[in-house]
Design a protein around this motif. Structure first.
Motif: not given
Lengths: 178, 175
Positions: B83-88
């Protein structure tokens, strides 16, 4: 004077204990759902079953429905699935996002006669997931007939939540439908 | 770089470092924060294609200010969660598309709530959080002043005989 010397620290300690008490009652893991009360966010994805077909939020809107976010790698989803099957048998519409998954794996997960979902939007990169504020699978939203999000559950549904929260809400939304 | 090329880059290079990798990453982050010189070594998880230095600065600032909502105590810059990857990726895409810092924060707050901000905004339900250190400082100062005044008053209190006062003086001087 003496009274103050006792009273002041006492009041201070009680105030701090009060704060601690309130703090203990709070759940740091409880996640806020700012989308409740807002319209279903827009998205555009391939249909899970047919890459040629595009699914948008309009396909989720029209009747009171659940929107479930699931993935084949999600063990909790698999455990939640019988419950969804039961809901589908009762005639409740369940739309869904297949989240960060591959078609082959997800197909195995569904197997042919074991699919509780009316619609499946294929979201391999979590694009729609971000629009819908998805934290982690499984997640379930309740949409009313106008496409407003009325409820969100982060984590699996269970019998207690269904009976106490979801089913009464669905009944209420069905009743207020024009 | 196109969107899908960026995704590939995410998948290929932003893989999860182990504990050691995370430590190294943190060290890099700390160094970068202190050095903060232009041209300093780039941390390994940064996309490189920005139209302007301002965009890059905005991206670098935002990924350190947004919380990875599934990991709870990491920024999306530090986190290896998907999810952090998506947000980045979304922060990157919006930045390159010309969105302002506020627009990107608003976008994420609308979907994930105030919780997504590592630095809480000053608003009604966070006012106490921001103000309490100053309240405590003021309260402490008042209590301290009160104590000093009381002690001073006690020293000059009438009602002691000359002998008693002399004894008190001796006592104060440690005799």
């Amino acid at each position: 004077m003496k009274l103050r010397r006792v009273l002041l620290p006492l009041v201070a300690v009680l105030a701090i204990l009060g704060l601690f008490y309130v703090g203990l009652g709070m759940d740091a893991r409880e996640l806020p759902s700012p989308l409740v009360g807002k319209p279903a966010p827009a998205f555009e994805l391939e249909s899970f079953f047919d890459p040629e077909v595009t699914i948008t939020e309009a396909d989720f809107i029209g009747e009171v429905a659940l929107v479930n976010v699931w993935a084949s790698w999600c063990v909790t989803c698999l455990r939640e699935k019988p419950l969804l099957m039961e809901l589908a048998r009762q005639g409740i519409t369940i739309h869904s996002f297949n989240y960060r998954d591959t078609r082959a794996d997800a197909m195995r997960y569904l197997s042919r006669d074991n699919n509780p979902y009316t619609t499946i939007a294929f979201d391999p990169d979590g694009d729609a997931g971000l629009e819908w504020g998805v934290y982690a699978t499984p997640e379930t939203y309740v949409l009313d007939a106008r496409g407003m999000i009325r409820y969100k559950r982060i984590g699996p549904l269970n019998a207690k939540i269904l009976e106490e929260e979801v089913l009464p809400l669905i009944a209420r939304l069905e009743a207020e439908k024009p | 770089m196109t969107g899908s090329a960026f995704k590939n880059c995410v998948q290929r290079h932003w893989t999860c470092p182990g504990a050691l990798g995370t430590m190294a990453l943190l060290a890099t982050l700390v160094l970068a924060a202190f050095a903060a010189t232009p041209g300093a070594a780039k941390p390994m998880m940064s996309p490189v294609d920005f139209a302007t230095p301002e965009q890059e600065a905005q991206y670098q600032k935002l990924v350190r200010e947004l919380r990875c909502t599934v990991c709870q105590s990491e920024t999306i810059y530090e986190s290896n969660a998907a999810l952090a990857g998506d947000m980045r990726r979304r922060v990157y895409e919006m930045t390159v598309a010309g969105a302002s810092e506020q627009e990107i924060i608003d976008f994420l707050v609308q979907r994930y709530g105030d919780y997504v901000r590592y630095r809480p905004a000053f608003q009604a339900n966070t006012a106490l959080l921001w103000v309490s250190p100053f309240l405590i400082l003021v309260a402490g100062t008042l209590i301290w002043l009160q104590a000093v005044r009381q002690r001073r008053r006690a020293l000059t209190r009438a009602g002691l005989t000359a002998d008693e006062r002399a004894a008190l003086e001796r006592f104060r001087h440690g005799e």
